[in-house]
Design an enzyme around this catalytic site. Structure first.
Site: not given
Length: 478
Positions: A78, A145
């Site tokens: 991400d 994350e």
């Protein structure tokens, strides 16, 4: 048409460019997760994908390395999605517009996602055979994350046999990170009621800030636009009665917000005077560290009715009184931030104002103290607070064969020693260390600038050198 096809190493930059065509902001990772699974299927590699969009791919050792212990390579899929005020791109549905200028890759109007797209590209390059010699590889692609290490927390690590882990989520070449802070996300909610109020409807905007990563750049003295907005609203209250309709700012809890705004009803002359005064004060206070701050006022409409007096006062009080920034510096490591928090997201709904903070500390008791401080303030104003994404710190390991090997390879390639550092930002290494007993771990990465902002840049030559370091480290892991 490819933009990075002339860059070396070709495999790394090709995978990076492919990744950038797929929207992959935090919370929007299914498509990129499926793309990685498709990569594994095409090459006949063992893989596992979970409901959190994490993917683990295994590749057997090259000839001569069959008896070597496996190594885990890890990065997150991400990215933080931020864009300039004039950028019309829908980052949830559209890919990025890459560009190259000399030694840097950047994007037009948006974040680049080099954090952590570089890791994804390098892991895929290794799995695709670009690293000629290596032990068994366990490549771990984690999700979300940037919003609390959620993917790493959800990952079933029992599928991993390795006890050596190279994390590729750092942004400074030549620095090996070997310890990091723990953190959590505090989600505060202040209830509000609404009623009619006579006056001019105005939008007050604070923008022009530098922003940045709330861990890596929290010590740069930069302003937080939502905190500044609270000061503007307080000053406007002193000059005349007003009612707030809404406040908003920021897009991620771990990013220092660069733009915040309030829609309010009040006396236009008083609000404009307050904005002008506060802009002068902000520019004086931040003349060295954040010189572009601007405060402006315009007439507008509002879909939300004004809050009542109590809701307005509680909102201003919260923005004025909530802690933000550095709380304590480390007494053990010179220059290391020990404890901090960042007001990253400010939102308004019909019945409440919501604020999300990234809280970090290398001391668990101080992390808890800041969470308690926010809870006390929120509850005093009639609200409530929840905690999500709580993750542990990563303790320094005195004996680390992996660190020693990587330092040796670095010295051979660079002719100097690497820097060994602890950081205030959160890394997934702490979660992996908690799941895999005896884990030996190092984090590294190429040079990047202004991560989590539309000014983000990835250095090409640094990426190439980092790849060379990774490939040679794998070669020496017999």
């Amino acid at each position: 048409m490819p933009v990075l096809d002339q860059l070396e190493p070709k495999s790394v930059f090709s995978f990076f460019e492919q990744l950038c065509t797929i929207p992959h902001g935090s919370g929007n990772t299914k498509a990129v997760s499926d793309w990685i699974v498709g990569f594994a299927k095409e090459r006949g590699l063992w893989y596992r994908q979970d409901d959190a969009d994490n993917v683990v791919i295994k590749k057997t050792a090259t000839p001569g390395y069959e008896s070597a212990a496996p190594v885990i390579l890890q990065g997150h899929i991400d990215m933080v999605c931020e864009k300039t005020a004039d950028c019309a791109k829908d980052m949830a549905r559209e890919g990025l517009d890459l560009a190259v200028d000399g030694d840097v890759i950047y994007t037009r109007g948006t974040t680049l996602g080099g954090d952590d797209g570089v890791a994804v590209a390098m892991l895929l390059a290794v799995l695709d055979g670009a690293a000629a010699e290596h032990p068994p590889i366990e490549a771990v692609f984690t999700s979300d994350e940037e919003i609390g290490l959620l993917g790493a927390a959800a990952l079933d690590a029992s599928v991993l046999d390795g006890r050596r882990l190279i994390n590729l989520d750092s942004e400074n070449e030549g620095i090996f990170t070997v310890s990091c802070a723990g953190g959590a996300r505090a989600n505060c909610r202040i209830p509000v009621a609404r009623e009619a109020f006579a006056g001019t409807t105005l939008r007050v905007t604070v923008d022009g800030l530098l922003g940045g990563h709330s861990g890596a750049e929290i010590d740069k003295g930069r302003a937080n636009s939502s905190k500044l907005l609270g000061r503007v609203l307080r000053e406007a209250q002193k000059r005349g009665e007003l009612r707030i309709c809404s406040v908003r700012g920021g897009m991620a809890d771990n990013v220092i917000p660069v733009l915040s705004e309030a829609v309010l009803v009040g006396d236009e002359a008083s609000v404009r005077a307050a904005a002008e005064e506060m802009e002068r004060e902000f520019r004086a206070e931040y003349r060295k560290t954040d010189p572009g701050i601007s405060v402006h006022v315009e007439t507008c409409g509002s879909e939300l009715a004004p809050m009542d007096r109590q809701g307005t006062e509680n909102t201003v009080c919260f923005l004025q009184c909530c802690a933000n920034g550095i709380y304590a510096m480390s007494a053990d490591i010179e220059g290391l931030v020990q404890t901090s928090l960042n007001l990253g997201i400010l939102q308004t709904e019909a019945d409440c104002v919501k604020a999300s903070f990234s809280v970090r500390s290398s001391i668990d008791s101080q992390k808890q103290m800041l969470l308690d401080m926010l809870r006390c303030l929120t509850e005093r104003l009639g609200g409530d607070m929840g905690v999500t994404g709580d993750y542990p710190g990563w303790a320094y390991r005195a004996e680390s064969p992996l660190r020693d090997l990587m330092a040796k390879v670095f010295s051979e390639q660079y002719g100097r020693e690497p820097k060994i550092e602890a950081i205030h930002a959160g890394l997934e290494c702490g979660l992996f260390a908690g799941k895999l007993e005896g884990l030996d771990c190092v984090s590294l990465g190429p040079d990047m600038e202004a991560i989590h902002t539309p000014g983000e840049k990835l250095h090409i030559a640094s990426t190439a050198r980092t790849w060379k370091l990774l490939a040679e480290t794998l070669r020496q892991m017999k």
